[in-house]
Design a protein around this motif. Structure first.
Motif, short mmCIF file in Angstrom:
data_model
loop_
_atom_site.label_atom_id
_atom_site.label_comp_id
_atom_site.label_asym_id
_atom_site.label_seq_id
_atom_site.Cartn_x
_atom_site.Cartn_y
_atom_site.Cartn_z
N ILE A 115 34.48 34.96 28.06
CA ILE A 115 34.36 35.46 29.43
C ILE A 115 34.27 34.29 30.41
O ILE A 115 33.40 33.42 30.28
CB ILE A 115 33.13 36.37 29.57
N ASP A 116 35.15 34.28 31.38
CA ASP A 116 35.15 33.23 32.41
C ASP A 116 34.28 33.72 33.57
O ASP A 116 34.76 34.36 34.51
CB ASP A 116 36.59 32.96 32.87
N PHE A 117 33.00 33.43 33.48
CA PHE A 117 32.06 33.92 34.49
C PHE A 117 32.30 33.27 35.85
O PHE A 117 32.08 33.89 36.89
CB PHE A 117 30.62 33.70 34.04
N HIS A 142 33.17 43.51 44.45
CA HIS A 142 33.16 44.58 43.46
C HIS A 142 33.09 43.93 42.07
O HIS A 142 34.05 43.29 41.64
CB HIS A 142 34.43 45.43 43.59
N ASP A 143 31.96 44.11 41.40
CA ASP A 143 31.75 43.37 40.15
C ASP A 143 32.69 43.82 39.03
O ASP A 143 33.19 42.99 38.27
CB ASP A 143 30.29 43.48 39.70
N VAL A 144 32.97 45.11 38.95
CA VAL A 144 33.85 45.59 37.87
C VAL A 144 35.27 45.06 38.07
O VAL A 144 35.89 44.52 37.14
CB VAL A 144 33.84 47.12 37.78
N MET A 145 35.79 45.18 39.27
CA MET A 145 37.14 44.69 39.52
C MET A 145 37.22 43.17 39.39
O MET A 145 38.27 42.62 39.00
CB MET A 145 37.62 45.15 40.90
N TRP A 201 39.62 38.87 33.45
CA TRP A 201 40.16 39.10 32.10
C TRP A 201 41.68 39.20 32.14
O TRP A 201 42.38 38.73 31.23
CB TRP A 201 39.55 40.38 31.53
N GLY A 202 42.19 39.78 33.22
CA GLY A 202 43.64 39.86 33.36
C GLY A 202 44.29 38.50 33.45
O GLY A 202 45.41 38.30 32.95
N ILE A 250 47.32 47.19 32.01
CA ILE A 250 46.73 48.40 31.40
C ILE A 250 45.20 48.31 31.27
O ILE A 250 44.57 49.24 30.77
CB ILE A 250 47.35 48.66 30.01
N ILE A 251 44.60 47.21 31.74
CA ILE A 251 43.13 47.13 31.71
C ILE A 251 42.57 48.16 32.68
O ILE A 251 43.01 48.27 33.82
CB ILE A 251 42.64 45.72 32.12
#
Length: 476
Positions: free
Chosen positions: A65-67, A79-82, A88-89, A98-99
């Motif tokens: 994970i690239d924090f 927006h934390d989820v996006m 990740w994309g 497709i994520i």
């Protein structure tokens, strides 16, 4: 470790490394990714345009994970989820399209919370079982040692040290039953869509309701859940949070009661919590042996109770399909409730493992009150010897009050038995035998044995693999 910013003492001082790690960003966001992979797999299996190569690419960077990248995206997108979808994309360019396909943010946030809470409950369960096991062994060891009972915190009919310990232990047993129930029956939010209607998934599957339902079932199964919420809004009902934290609050309540009892007993010099060779009780009063472990246990217990209250208020204020004012309080309250409960059980186990009992003090305190408690027995023996019950009762009353006056006003020992020995009405009563404390504890020793046989044995059988786990180190 930085000393320039606030450091949460639940992490640095109290809770275990394992519980702290469970609520870490790494575990949380890796769980998000596992949920996205499960969704992609289910969509692939049910015929949506999601390829196996895309899924394999996602899996190859699951834990990487690239924090820093996520933080940059969140600063821009708010927006934390996006932010994590984009980060990740970037790592998985072919899978990027497709994520999060068809999902809402709560697909990962809510489901991840349920997964983490289940794992947290399992960790607490193991600590709880170990504490029950150790406390029941203490109860058996001291099942025959009579001690002064208390009601209203006033001297009452004697019990035994071991029987009192079963009271503490039984509270934990009931907490374990609640915890097991919540673990077994925890429901998954699943793939319910933006407001819980699954409308987006229905569009993706061209109106095929059966496939939408199967998607929901498969995702839950892949994440290890047998049960799903029957209906949701955008979030699962926050009632689930309350149900779980109520169990944690129950553990805290049990620990607070035991901690308070031990603090009182230590004040009476009957039982002490562990006190290490170099430990300092007070910076000023060098002689002090303060019950700091029990005090900390009570303090943390009150914290857990306060956190639980805030979650209950959150349930009450979730308007319609959801409002976002649940987010900040849940980010704070849920992890900290688990961390604090974890710390409580570490303390509880540490205290029980090192309890020090002082039988002579216990016997002395009991002996000071026992003559009063023996009066009913003495009265009955006097009647059996031919005395008049009403006359004997009046004599006992007069002698008892005078003995009590001598104790309270002059600080003298309780001389009730000596007074009765000097009264001819009690000449045929064996007053020495009347003061055998074992005659007044009823079935306390047998109750301890029965409690262990009927209750504790089955717990030990169910959790044999966890009983040998070493106790967590007490940090401070």
């Amino acid at each position: 470790m930085s000393h320039e910013h606030y450091d949460n003492p639940l992490v640095s001082r109290y809770a275990s490394k394992a519980m702290s790690a469970l609520w870490s960003p790494q575990v949380r966001h890796a769980t998000w990714r596992k949920l996205w992979v499960a969704l992609a797999e289910a969509e692939h299996e049910l015929g949506l345009p999601v390829s196996q190569s895309q899924i394999d690419e996602l899996k190859s960077r699951l834990e990487d994970i690239d924090f820093a990248a996520a933080a940059r995206y969140e600063k821009e997108l708010r927006h934390d989820v996006m932010a994590h979808v984009h980060a990740w994309g970037d790592q998985c360019p072919s899978a990027r399209p497709i994520i999060h396909l068809g999902a809402t943010s709560c697909y990962v946030t809510d489901n991840a919370d349920l997964i983490l809470m289940r794992q947290g409950m399992e960790m607490l369960r193991d600590k709880l079982v170990a504490t029950i096991d150790r406390l029941s062994k203490f109860a058996v060891e001291y099942k025959d040692l009579p001690c002064l009972g208390y009601t209203h915190l006033q001297p009452a009919q004697p019990t035994t040290v071991g029987k009192r310990a079963t009271l503490w232990c039984y509270d934990l047993v009931l907490d374990l039953e609640d915890l097991e129930h919540r673990i077994e029956n925890l429901r998954f939010r699943g793939a319910k869509g933006t407001t819980g209607t699954q409308a987006t998934f229905l569009t993706l599957f061209n109106g095929d309701h059966a496939k939408v339902e199967e998607l929901d079932r498969r995702v839950a199964e892949k994440m290890g859940f047998a049960q799903r919420c029957a209906v949701t809004g955008q979030t699962y009902t926050r009632k689930l949070d309350v149900q779980i934290l109520d169990v944690l609050d129950g553990i805290a309540q049990s620990a607070h009661k035991t901690g308070t009892d031990l603090r009182i007993l230590q004040s009476n010099k009957e039982i002490e919590e562990p006190f290490e060779k170099q430990q300092i009780g007070s910076s000023a009063m060098a002689y002090k042996r303060n019950p700091m472990r029990s005090e900390r246990m009570c303090s943390l217990a009150r914290f857990v109770s306060s956190v639980t209250a805030s979650i209950g208020q959150t349930v009450a204020t979730q308007w319609m399909e959801r409002t976002l004012d649940d987010s900040a309080v849940r980010r704070l309250s849920i992890p900290q409730a688990f961390l604090a409960t974890d710390a409580i059980l570490i303390l509880y186990r540490n205290v029980v493992d090192g309890l020090v009992v002082y039988p002579k003090v216990i016997t002395q305190r009991l002996a000071a009150e026992l003559p009063f408690m023996a009066t009913e027995e003495i009265l009955m023996e006097g009647v059996r010897a031919g005395g008049d019950r009403q006359d004997l009762h009046e004599r006992v009353r007069i002698h008892s009050h005078e003995a009590a006056r001598q104790v309270k006003e002059h600080g003298l020992p309780n001389d009730l038995i000596e007074r009765l020995k000097g009264d001819a009405a009690f000449a045929k009563v064996d007053l020495g035998a009347a003061l055998d404390a074992r005659r007044f504890v009823g079935r306390a020793p047998e109750q301890v044995e029965q409690f262990v046989s009927e209750i504790i044995t089955s717990i030990r059988q169910r959790y044999q693999s966890t009983l040998g786990l070493a106790a967590e180190e007490l940090k401070v």
